[in-house]
Design an enzyme around this catalytic site. Structure first.
Site, mmCIF file in Angstrom:
data_model
loop_
_atom_site.group_PDB
_atom_site.id
_atom_site.type_symbol
_atom_site.label_atom_id
_atom_site.label_comp_id
_atom_site.label_asym_id
_atom_site.label_seq_id
_atom_site.Cartn_x
_atom_site.Cartn_y
_atom_site.Cartn_z
ATOM 1 N NE ARG A 1 -3.918 0.468 1.772
ATOM 2 C CZ ARG A 1 -5.181 0.565 2.170
ATOM 3 N NH1 ARG A 1 -5.493 1.338 3.200
ATOM 4 N NH2 ARG A 1 -6.145 -0.094 1.545
ATOM 5 C CG HIS B 1 -8.095 0.023 -3.387
ATOM 6 N ND1 HIS B 1 -7.380 -1.112 -3.032
ATOM 7 C CD2 HIS B 1 -8.789 0.387 -2.264
ATOM 8 C CE1 HIS B 1 -7.627 -1.395 -1.760
ATOM 9 N NE2 HIS B 1 -8.480 -0.515 -1.272
ATOM 10 C CD GLN C 1 -12.928 -1.673 -1.807
ATOM 11 O OE1 GLN C 1 -12.202 -1.684 -0.802
ATOM 12 N NE2 GLN C 1 -14.174 -2.112 -1.756
ATOM 13 C CG ASP D 1 -13.477 6.344 -1.691
ATOM 14 O OD1 ASP D 1 -13.502 6.237 -0.445
ATOM 15 O OD2 ASP D 1 -12.419 6.237 -2.356
ATOM 16 C CB CYS E 1 -14.076 1.343 -0.971
ATOM 17 S SG CYS E 1 -13.578 3.054 -0.768
ATOM 18 N NE ARG F 1 -10.404 -5.222 -0.421
ATOM 19 C CZ ARG F 1 -9.645 -4.257 0.102
ATOM 20 N NH1 ARG F 1 -10.195 -3.188 0.606
ATOM 21 N NH2 ARG F 1 -8.316 -4.324 0.069
HETATM 22 N N1 CP Z 1 -11.385 -0.179 1.665
HETATM 23 C C1 CP Z 1 -10.142 -0.259 2.179
HETATM 24 O O1 CP Z 1 -9.145 -0.504 1.479
HETATM 25 O O2 CP Z 1 -10.106 -0.072 3.528
HETATM 26 P P1 CP Z 1 -8.788 0.132 4.407
HETATM 27 O O3 CP Z 1 -8.176 1.442 3.996
HETATM 28 O O4 CP Z 1 -9.256 0.133 5.825
HETATM 29 O O5 CP Z 1 -7.842 -1.005 4.123
HETATM 30 N N1 NVA Z 2 -9.786 6.686 -1.950
HETATM 31 C C1 NVA Z 2 -9.491 6.252 -0.611
HETATM 32 C C2 NVA Z 2 -9.724 4.791 -0.484
HETATM 33 C C3 NVA Z 2 -9.510 4.224 0.885
HETATM 34 C C4 NVA Z 2 -9.704 2.754 0.951
HETATM 35 C C5 NVA Z 2 -8.052 6.615 -0.267
HETATM 36 O O1 NVA Z 2 -7.169 6.417 -1.106
HETATM 37 O O2 NVA Z 2 -7.822 7.090 0.851
#
Ligand code: CP
Ligand code: NVA
Length: 306
Positions: free
Chosen positions: A103, A130, A133, A225, A265, A293
């Site tokens: 990440r 992502h 997701q 989101d 999400c 997920r």
């Molecule tokens: N939706 C998602 O990726 O959640 P987190 O940021 O909690 O991993």
């Molecule tokens: N768009 C959001 C998604 C979190 C799961 C971010 O990148 O923070």
């Protein structure tokens, strides 16, 4: 040859359905067994520059259920690109673990990890995409409707990483997607162009607008989101003002009698991009998405490492 999962746009339609069907099969197998042994003794490194609830827990649980183990490495632990270069981290991890889920802030970091790692790399969210997701979301659509192709999905809010992966998936799978964002917050031009090129093979219709009402009309699914993704915190107040007309609330749903399901999400910013009433309402399938997920990532691990 190792396979990575960096962008949803890199998968074929068959590749996406392979993951979805594997997720369904493994979920069924786990109803009878607490633990399967497909990935006995395999180790997964979770390299996370940003916080996470769902992604971290679902990867950790998923690999454990398949007989393997996970090691969580935060930015504080390993200092990607600060304490040590991305390339050196990838090369070292390749000597000890069987897979890296990363990440990152910059998408380039996850691309570089994949470039220098001898082991498969999974994008667990970057600033651009992502994919895990979006795969869980298409599994969720399949679960509730029994089909994916031909459905219409409205995206309301920011043209962000989740939107990008969903849009590429829509183009591959033949999902019609109507994306409503404020002007200047559209998904990145190169992702839109890639989606439009992919859509030629699937007949998916991908449309951009700045009118949320137009996007929800005739859609069956509505997705939102956060207005401020991780890394954009300094712009939060400015973004709140720009997005004020893009809240998913009861009034917006009144324009959309076709909407059967509301998606997010998570994490949600209640009272900003979505109201409590809608998030906790009967059309919300956000917890199904969150559960999926785990199912989808279990399938990804089984396919990449099996
Ligand atoms: N939706 C998602 O990726 O959640 P987190 O940021 O909690 O991993
Ligand atoms: N768009 C959001 C998604 C979190 C799961 C971010 O990148 O923070």
């Amino acid at each position: 040859m190792k396979h990575d999962l960096i962008s949803l746009g890199d998968l074929s339609k068959e590749g996406i359905y392979k993951i979805i069907y594997k997720a369904i099969d493994l979920k069924a197998e786990l109803k009878f067994e607490h633990r399967l042994n497909y990935l006995n003794g395999k180790n997964l490194a979770l390299v996370f520059e940003k916080p996470s609830l769902r992604t971290r827990v679902t990867f950790e649980v998923a690999i454990r259920q398949l007989g393997g183990s996970a090691i969580y490495l935060s930015q504080q632990d390993i200092g990607i690109g600060k304490r040590e270069s991305v390339a050196d981290i990838a090369k070292n991890l390749s000597r000890w673990v069987d897979c890296i889920a990363a990440r990152t802030f910059a998408h380039k970091t996850v691309l570089d990890l994949a470039k220098y790692s001898e082991m498969p790399v999974i994008n667990a969210l970057s600033d651009l995409e992502h994919p895990c997701q979006a795969l869980a979301d298409y599994l969720t659509i399949y679960d509730v409707l029994g089909k994916i192709e031909g459905v219409t999905l409205a995206w309301i809010g920011d043209g962000n990483n989740v939107c990008n992966s969903l849009m590429l998936g829509a183009a591959i799978l033949g999902v019609n997607m109507k994306i409503a964002t404020p002007k200047g917050c559209e998904p990145r031009k190169e992702i839109v162009e890639r989606a439009l090129a992919l859509a030629k093979n699937s007949s998916a219709q991908i449309a951009l607008t700045d009118d949320p009402v137009q996007a929800v009309k005739g859609s069956e699914f509505i997705y939102t989101d956060t207005w401020t993704s991780m890394g954009q915190e300094a712009e939060a107040e400015k973004r709140k003002a720009a997005f004020s007309k893009f809240q998913v609330n009861k009034k917006l749903l009144e324009h959309a009698p076709h909407i059967h399901y509301v998606m997010h999400c998570l994490p949600a910013h209640r009272g900003e991009e979505i109201t409590d009433e809608v998030l906790d309402g009967p059309q919300s399938i956000v917890l199904e998405q969150a559960e999926n997920r785990m199912h989808v990532q279990r399938a990804i691990l089984a396919i990449l490492l099996g």
